[in-house]
Write a protein that holds these residues in place. Structure first.
Motif, short mmCIF file in Angstrom:
data_model
loop_
_atom_site.label_atom_id
_atom_site.label_comp_id
_atom_site.label_asym_id
_atom_site.label_seq_id
_atom_site.Cartn_x
_atom_site.Cartn_y
_atom_site.Cartn_z
N VAL A 185 0.77 -1.26 0.07
CA VAL A 185 -0.11 0.02 -0.04
C VAL A 185 1.01 1.24 0.09
N GLU B 79 -3.61 4.75 3.93
CA GLU B 79 -4.47 3.78 3.32
C GLU B 79 -3.99 2.37 4.06
N ARG C 92 -6.83 -0.11 6.00
CA ARG C 92 -6.99 -1.32 5.47
C ARG C 92 -6.41 -2.57 6.42
N CYS D 191 -13.83 0.28 3.49
CA CYS D 191 -12.40 0.98 3.13
C CYS D 191 -12.37 1.44 1.56
N ASP D 192 -12.81 0.81 0.69
CA ASP D 192 -12.76 1.57 -0.66
C ASP D 192 -13.44 2.88 -0.50
N MET E 89 -11.52 5.41 1.38
CA MET E 89 -10.34 6.16 0.73
C MET E 89 -10.62 6.82 -0.37
N ASN F 90 -9.70 11.02 -0.83
CA ASN F 90 -8.76 11.36 -1.95
C ASN F 90 -9.78 12.41 -2.69
N THR G 132 -8.32 15.17 0.79
CA THR G 132 -8.37 14.23 2.02
C THR G 132 -9.85 14.44 2.79
#
Length: 351
Positions: free
Chosen positions: A165, A170, A174, A325-326, A329, A333, A337
């Motif tokens: 990663v 991240e 994760r 989690c996907d 993120m 992003n 952030t």
């Protein structure tokens, strides 16, 4: 006397030596028959304590006819491949989270598990911590209607990118923050339909994160997380529409802070860490649950395998947590952030 469950320990590094194997030593009903690690010195370290086990560098060197189940503690990519291989060969698996490097890999693994009917349990040990179990039981009635859950989850590590990663943020989400996401799904079984994610970073490797998860039934989970701390901390609070608030400010006690909206302050449960962490960490009870489940399924064979055991964290739970989690993120992003967005499809409720 019933036959002992024959266990292979796969990945004999720090997690196996410091957390998993010491608790396995306190559990009856199994026998360690193999220690597997590419670093044979690590495998030999565990073998010396297991007594009578084979020591090999690869699962391919094992006679899997002599193995009933495996406990795996390896990085996500080989973890996914090994669980896939073992399940297809008829071996039940306990696998440390996150159980795979990506959501697509976990989708594939879920398909394999369903097709083979093997028992695959994922290591979300905080579900088994005695205090959180007690909080879960005490708050069952108020969680049956829309409620508010707040989870504090802080850990110093990882404090650098790891396991392929690219960023520390991240990697932490994760491989550590995923515990908090699993707890949110466990305490609020209604599917997650919306995510709001914000991060504050003092530098590239130190940060705090606030996540807000809205559930289909209107419940709200607030997750306060990060690696900006000096030590590990976890706590959970559940507040209901009846004006009550149950709180586990640590892994040691549960209090009823509010009753009918009025300060109450009664201690409902407490535990003292006098058992070498068995009740506090959850590692022992979750491994006991795995050994018991494998023994039961072995004693009562069922054509085509059996459905997943209710309440036991499965690959389906790991998949749902990975999907969150996907999304987290993706939100982090977005807009430097900090982001906000609706899910295109709701994340399923906990099994």
């Amino acid at each position: 006397m019933a036959d002992l469950l024959r266990l292979a320990l796969v990945g004999c590094g720090r997690q196996m030596q410091q957390n998993l194997f010491p608790f396995l030593q306190r559990i009856r009903g199994h026998q360690v028959v193999a220690c597997v690690d590419p670093d044979l010195a690590l495998a030999a370290d565990v073998q010396s304590l297991a007594g009578g086990a084979t020591c090999v560098s690869s699962v391919d060197e094992l006679d899997l006819e002599m193995v009933d189940a495996a406990v795996l503690a390896v990085p996500p990519e080989p973890s996914y491949l090994l669980v896939r291989q073992l399940a297809e060969r008829g071996v039940d698996c306990f696998v440390e989270k996150p159980a795979g490097p990506s959501t697509p890999s976990l989708q594939d693994l879920e398909h394999v598990v369903r097709r083979t009917g093997r028992h695959v349990q994922v290591g979300f040990n905080f579900r088994y911590a005695e205090t959180l179990q007690r909080l879960h039981e005490l708050s069952e009635e108020i969680r049956a209607t829309p409620c508010s859950v707040t989870i504090d989850f802080y850990s110093r590590h990882p404090s650098a990118p790891q396991w392929g990663v690219d960023t520390t943020l991240e990697a932490w989400i994760r491989h550590n923050g995923v515990h908090a996401l699993d707890l949110a799904r466990w305490f609020v079984p209604s599917p997650v339909v919306q995510v709001d994610a914000h991060a504050i970073a003092s530098d590239a490797d130190r940060f705090q994160i606030n996540l807000f998860l809205r559930h289909h039934d209107g419940s709200l989970s607030t997750l306060r997380m990060g690696n900006h701390v000096k030590r590990f901390m976890v706590g959970v609070t559940v507040q209901g529409m009846d004006g009550s608030r149950y709180s586990a400010p640590s892994l040691e006690r549960v209090t009823l802070e509010l009753s009918d909206g009025v300060p109450y302050g009664q201690e409902l449960h407490s535990t003292r860490n006098l058992d070498h962490g068995w009740a506090r960490s959850g590692f022992g009870p979750e491994l006991q649950a795995f050994v018991d489940a494998c023994a039961q399924r072995s004693a009562e064979p069922h054509p085509g395998g059996r459905p997943a055991i209710k309440g036991v964290p499965s690959v389906s739970d790991a998949l749902a947590a990975s999907a969150l989690c996907d999304r987290v993120m993706a939100e982090l992003n977005t807009a430097a952030t900090n982001g906000f967005g609706l899910l295109t499809g709701s994340v399923r409720a906990s099994a």
